[in-house]
Design a protein around this motif. Structure first.
Motif, PDB file in Angstrom:
ATOM      1  N   ILE A  73       0.846  -1.184   0.000  1.00 30.84           N
ATOM      2  CA  ILE A  73       0.000   0.000   0.000  1.00 30.84           C
ATOM      3  C   ILE A  73       0.886   1.241   0.000  1.00 30.84           C
ATOM      4  CG2 ILE A  73      -1.858   1.231   1.175  1.00 30.84           C
ATOM      5  CD1 ILE A  73      -2.649  -1.576   0.198  1.00 30.84           C
ATOM      6  N   ARG A  74       0.701   2.106  -0.996  1.00 31.93           N
ATOM      7  CA  ARG A  74       1.486   3.343  -1.087  1.00 31.93           C
ATOM      8  C   ARG A  74       0.596   4.586  -1.165  1.00 31.93           C
ATOM      9  NH1 ARG A  74       4.793  -0.279  -4.153  1.00 31.93           N
ATOM     10  NH2 ARG A  74       6.907  -0.437  -3.294  1.00 31.93           N
ATOM     11  N   THR A  75      -0.688   4.443  -0.978  1.00 34.43           N
ATOM     12  CA  THR A  75      -1.599   5.584  -1.009  1.00 34.43           C
ATOM     13  C   THR A  75      -1.226   6.609   0.055  1.00 34.43           C
ATOM     14  OG1 THR A  75      -3.411   4.185  -1.769  1.00 34.43           O
ATOM     15  CG2 THR A  75      -4.022   6.256  -0.709  1.00 34.43           C
ATOM     16  N   PRO A  76      -1.098   7.903  -0.280  1.00 35.01           N
ATOM     17  CA  PRO A  76      -0.874   8.915   0.751  1.00 35.01           C
ATOM     18  C   PRO A  76      -2.018   8.927   1.767  1.00 35.01           C
ATOM     19  CG  PRO A  76      -0.426   9.813  -1.428  1.00 35.01           C
ATOM     20  CD  PRO A  76      -1.073   8.482  -1.643  1.00 35.01           C
ATOM     21  N   LEU A  77      -1.680   8.810   3.044  1.00 39.76           N
ATOM     22  CA  LEU A  77      -2.701   8.679   4.099  1.00 39.76           C
ATOM     23  C   LEU A  77      -2.349   9.542   5.319  1.00 39.76           C
ATOM     24  CD1 LEU A  77      -3.131   4.794   3.947  1.00 39.76           C
ATOM     25  CD2 LEU A  77      -4.849   6.454   3.298  1.00 39.76           C
ATOM     26  N   PRO A  78      -2.542  10.818   5.315  1.00 35.21           N
ATOM     27  CA  PRO A  78      -2.818  11.660   4.144  1.00 35.21           C
ATOM     28  C   PRO A  78      -1.536  12.078   3.438  1.00 35.21           C
ATOM     29  CG  PRO A  78      -2.870  12.990   6.105  1.00 35.21           C
ATOM     30  CD  PRO A  78      -2.593  11.579   6.573  1.00 35.21           C
ATOM     31  N   PRO A  81     -13.781   8.462  13.718  1.00 34.63           N
ATOM     32  CA  PRO A  81     -14.487   8.051  12.493  1.00 34.63           C
ATOM     33  C   PRO A  81     -14.170   8.921  11.286  1.00 34.63           C
ATOM     34  CG  PRO A  81     -16.018   8.976  14.103  1.00 34.63           C
ATOM     35  CD  PRO A  81     -14.720   8.783  14.812  1.00 34.63           C
ATOM     36  N   ALA A  82     -13.989  10.234  11.480  1.00 38.02           N
ATOM     37  CA  ALA A  82     -13.678  11.086  10.327  1.00 38.02           C
ATOM     38  C   ALA A  82     -12.361  10.673   9.689  1.00 38.02           C
ATOM     39  CB  ALA A  82     -13.637  12.552  10.764  1.00 38.02           C
ATOM     40  N   GLU A  83     -11.388  10.352  10.506  1.00 39.11           N
ATOM     41  CA  GLU A  83     -10.076   9.950  10.001  1.00 39.11           C
ATOM     42  C   GLU A  83     -10.145   8.584   9.312  1.00 39.11           C
ATOM     43  OE1 GLU A  83      -8.239  12.357  13.772  1.00 39.11           O
ATOM     44  OE2 GLU A  83      -8.978  10.300  13.911  1.00 39.11           O
ATOM     45  N   ALA A  84     -10.938   7.669   9.877  1.00 31.09           N
ATOM     46  CA  ALA A  84     -11.084   6.352   9.256  1.00 31.09           C
ATOM     47  C   ALA A  84     -11.789   6.456   7.909  1.00 31.09           C
ATOM     48  CB  ALA A  84     -11.851   5.415  10.190  1.00 31.09           C
ATOM     49  N   VAL A  85     -12.834   7.285   7.831  1.00 26.25           N
ATOM     50  CA  VAL A  85     -13.533   7.479   6.556  1.00 26.25           C
ATOM     51  C   VAL A  85     -12.578   8.046   5.512  1.00 26.25           C
ATOM     52  CG1 VAL A  85     -15.273   8.907   5.395  1.00 26.25           C
ATOM     53  CG2 VAL A  85     -15.873   7.666   7.464  1.00 26.25           C
ATOM     54  N   ASP A  86     -11.811   9.057   5.891  1.00 26.68           N
ATOM     55  CA  ASP A  86     -10.869   9.677   4.970  1.00 26.68           C
ATOM     56  C   ASP A  86      -9.888   8.643   4.433  1.00 26.68           C
ATOM     57  OD1 ASP A  86      -9.676  11.972   3.655  1.00 26.68           O
ATOM     58  OD2 ASP A  86      -8.075  11.863   5.147  1.00 26.68           O
ATOM     59  N   ALA A  87      -9.338   7.814   5.325  1.00 26.22           N
ATOM     60  CA  ALA A  87      -8.370   6.796   4.900  1.00 26.22           C
ATOM     61  C   ALA A  87      -9.025   5.757   3.993  1.00 26.22           C
ATOM     62  CB  ALA A  87      -7.749   6.123   6.123  1.00 26.22           C
ATOM     63  N   CYS A  88     -10.215   5.285   4.352  1.00 25.54           N
ATOM     64  CA  CYS A  88     -10.901   4.271   3.539  1.00 25.54           C
ATOM     65  C   CYS A  88     -11.166   4.787   2.128  1.00 25.54           C
ATOM     66  CB  CYS A  88     -12.218   3.884   4.196  1.00 25.54           C
ATOM     67  SG  CYS A  88     -12.068   2.803   5.620  1.00 25.54           S
ATOM     68  N   ALA A 103      -8.579   2.778  10.012  1.00 26.86           N
ATOM     69  CA  ALA A 103      -7.806   3.165  11.191  1.00 26.86           C
ATOM     70  C   ALA A 103      -6.382   2.607  11.134  1.00 26.86           C
ATOM     71  CB  ALA A 103      -8.515   2.693  12.455  1.00 26.86           C
ATOM     72  N   VAL A 104      -6.240   1.312  10.816  1.00 27.98           N
ATOM     73  CA  VAL A 104      -4.886   0.737  10.793  1.00 27.98           C
ATOM     74  C   VAL A 104      -4.079   1.249   9.609  1.00 27.98           C
ATOM     75  CG1 VAL A 104      -5.508  -1.332  12.098  1.00 27.98           C
ATOM     76  CG2 VAL A 104      -5.590  -1.397   9.591  1.00 27.98           C
ATOM     77  N   ALA A 105      -4.744   1.545   8.491  1.00 26.84           N
ATOM     78  CA  ALA A 105      -4.025   2.075   7.338  1.00 26.84           C
ATOM     79  C   ALA A 105      -3.413   3.432   7.668  1.00 26.84           C
ATOM     80  CB  ALA A 105      -4.956   2.188   6.132  1.00 26.84           C
TER      81      ALA A 105
END
Length: 358
Positions: free
Chosen positions: A26-31, A252-259, A276-278
């Motif tokens: 996984i290399r997606t910017p998070l954020p 939850p806002a952070e988890a939604v953003d990452a998903c 969350a783990v990502a």
């Protein structure tokens, strides 16, 4: 509730389908950009991640003569373990009764019933302990009505953790090195099951636990939680507190953003625990000098199409999907009781809250 009957005999041909899930880079910017981390894609295993623990718990009960052939299995679930137990019930020949709650999504209810499980739904949370305490109270009522039924007790059953030893062996065979393991924590099963064998292979392995804001597991106050699948209003005894080097709480806002970032850019995504783990794994991968980081994506996105991936739902819960919610780094607190975490927060002091109180 009618007494469940076994529609089909045991189907041991299912058991070879267990585990051996892919490992994705996984290399997606998070954020922020990061060098990449490894993610075990448990959504691509038959029965999902918790089929591993479900099969282990039922086999352990067989070995101890706690579970008779064909006896009913009764358990509390927010959904994912329910799918795993439905798989284990078919494979090993047991009817399954699952105690859920009013927040269990209609699609998940349909899925569990399609797999042959019978559902008991609790319609209101308990004053103390929330939905989990309410589900456990109903579970005990069901056990009273079904003499001979078996309760695996996922929160306290050591076979829950043992079910993930095979996943640890898979990771050891797939990774040349591992510096950091990031685990979501709910019952504590998969983190406890992975840490011991992975630390035998990599003794200096650092382990980061990821919890939900509003969860009591690591000593924060229990609150109503939007996120499901990680966190708890009780203190599961399967949580190996001494195995963790630090804990992060994610909102939850952070988890939604990452998903959503994952779904848009690498096609691999999932639910609250995955987001969350990502987020935390990407942060860990940005460590100075680099680090080999691995985590587990417990499920895929399909269960969450009406929540995480639904714009109207997100806006109704203050999770505006058009606005980034995530800082590049977490806030940090010195100990779990210092400040109540309302968003991504890090703490390098980890202790069993029940032991601290005594």
């Amino acid at each position: 509730m009618t007494v469940p009957t076994l529609a089909h005999p045991a189907n041991p041909d299912l058991l070879p389908l267990l585990g051996r899930t892919p490992l994705a880079r996984i290399r997606t910017p998070l954020p922020a950009p990061h060098p990449g981390f490894w993610a075990k894609l448990e959504c691509l295993g038959a029965g999902g991640m918790k089929a591993r623990s479900a099969v282990a718990m039922l086999r352990g009960a067989h070995a101890r003569s706690e579970l008779r052939p064909g006896a009913t299995v009764v358990e509390s679930t927010s959904g994912t373990l329910g799918v795993g137990l439905a798989f284990a019930g078919q494979a090993l020949g047991h009817p399954v009764v699952l105690v859920g709650d009013a927040e269990l999504e209609p699609s998940m209810r349909q899925l569990l019933r399609s797999y042959g499980a019978e559902l008991e739904i609790v319609d209101r949370p308990a004053e103390t302990g929330g939905w989990q305490a309410a589900r456990l109270a109903r579970l005990r009522e069901v056990l009273d009505r079904l003499p001979g039924a078996y309760w695996p007790d996922q929160y306290n059953n050591p076979d829950n953790a043992a079910g993930y030893h095979a996943m640890a062996r898979e990771l050891i065979g797939e990774l040349p090195e591992l510096d950091v393991l990031v685990c979501s924590v709910g019952t504590g099963g998969h983190s406890a099951g992975l840490v011991e064998p992975l630390r035998r292979r990599w003794p200096r392995l650092r382990v980061i636990g990821v919890d939900s804001v509003g969860s009591a597991i690591f000593g924060q106050p229990a609150r109503t939680r939007l996120m499901r699948g990680l966190g708890s209003s009780i203190h599961p005894r399967n949580v190996a507190y001494d195995a963790f080097d630090e804990v992060h709480w994610v909102g939850p806002a952070e988890a939604v953003d990452a998903c959503r970032r994952l779904a848009r850019s690498c096609f691999v995504s999932g639910g609250w625990s995955t987001g969350a783990v990502a987020l935390v794994a990407a942060w860990a991968a940005r460590a100075p000098g680099g680090a080999a980081v691995a985590t587990v994506f417990p499920d895929g996105p399909h269960r969450y199409l009406g929540t995480i991936y639904d714009d109207a739902y997100c806006r109704a819960h203050g999770l505006d999907p058009d606005r980034a919610h995530t800082a590049a780094d977490p806030a940090e607190i010195p100990h779990p009781g210092a400040v109540e975490a309302t968003g991504w927060t890090r703490c390098r002091t980890v202790a069993d809250p029940l032991a601290v109180r005594t």
